[in-house]
Design a protein around this motif. Sequence first.
Motif, PDB file in Angstrom:
ATOM      1  N   HIS A   1       5.726  17.325  58.755  1.00  0.00           N
ATOM      2  CA  HIS A   1       6.876  17.125  58.088  1.00  0.00           C
ATOM      3  C   HIS A   1       7.817  16.493  58.325  1.00  0.00           C
ATOM      4  O   HIS A   1       8.608  15.558  57.632  1.00  0.00           O
TER       5      HIS A   1
ATOM      6  N   PHE B   1       6.151  14.382  47.632  1.00  0.00           N
ATOM      7  CA  PHE B   1       5.281  15.471  47.151  1.00  0.00           C
ATOM      8  C   PHE B   1       4.720  16.248  48.472  1.00  0.00           C
ATOM      9  O   PHE B   1       4.612  17.251  48.312  1.00  0.00           O
ATOM     10  N   LEU B   2       4.329  15.247  49.481  1.00  0.00           N
ATOM     11  CA  LEU B   2       3.906  16.145  50.674  1.00  0.00           C
ATOM     12  C   LEU B   2       4.856  16.732  51.219  1.00  0.00           C
ATOM     13  O   LEU B   2       4.536  17.843  51.831  1.00  0.00           O
TER      14      LEU B   2
ATOM     15  N   LEU C   1       7.545  18.133  49.812  1.00  0.00           N
ATOM     16  CA  LEU C   1       7.920  19.327  48.967  1.00  0.00           C
ATOM     17  C   LEU C   1       6.850  20.586  49.501  1.00  0.00           C
ATOM     18  O   LEU C   1       7.116  21.613  49.638  1.00  0.00           O
ATOM     19  N   PHE C   2       5.608  20.165  49.533  1.00  0.00           N
ATOM     20  CA  PHE C   2       4.500  21.217  49.996  1.00  0.00           C
ATOM     21  C   PHE C   2       4.669  21.617  51.346  1.00  0.00           C
ATOM     22  O   PHE C   2       4.729  23.066  51.503  1.00  0.00           O
ATOM     23  N   SER C   3       4.953  20.711  52.528  1.00  0.00           N
ATOM     24  CA  SER C   3       5.135  21.275  53.817  1.00  0.00           C
ATOM     25  C   SER C   3       6.543  22.209  53.822  1.00  0.00           C
ATOM     26  O   SER C   3       6.709  23.054  54.540  1.00  0.00           O
TER      27      SER C   3
ATOM     28  N   LEU D   1       7.923  23.818  51.347  1.00  0.00           N
ATOM     29  CA  LEU D   1       7.702  25.252  50.619  1.00  0.00           C
ATOM     30  C   LEU D   1       6.944  25.988  51.638  1.00  0.00           C
ATOM     31  O   LEU D   1       7.125  27.303  51.941  1.00  0.00           O
ATOM     32  N   TYR D   2       5.971  25.446  52.422  1.00  0.00           N
ATOM     33  CA  TYR D   2       5.184  26.554  53.354  1.00  0.00           C
ATOM     34  C   TYR D   2       6.123  26.906  54.476  1.00  0.00           C
ATOM     35  O   TYR D   2       6.349  28.239  54.529  1.00  0.00           O
TER      36      TYR D   2
END
Length: 72
Positions: free
Chosen positions: A11, A47-48, A50-52, A54-55
């Motif tokens: 991240h 986008f990456l 965003l996903f990391s 949110l995790y």
Amino acid sequence: MGWNKWIRQTHRWLAVAFTATVIANFVAMALGTPPMWVVYSPLPPLFLLLFSGLYMFVLPYTAKGRAARAEA
């Protein structure tokens, strides 16, 4: 390196890549009309991120649930 540490490190590096692409985008716009690949280059790291992100956001809530189930 544990899974959570790996996600955090990824991240951080994605944030560096995103910042660099945004700066490059502004420089390209200052020099004239940039090509479309320069304009859209910040999107993949975003986008990456965003996903990391949110995790990492969900981790404390899932840890509380796992801890409650372990006590029962």
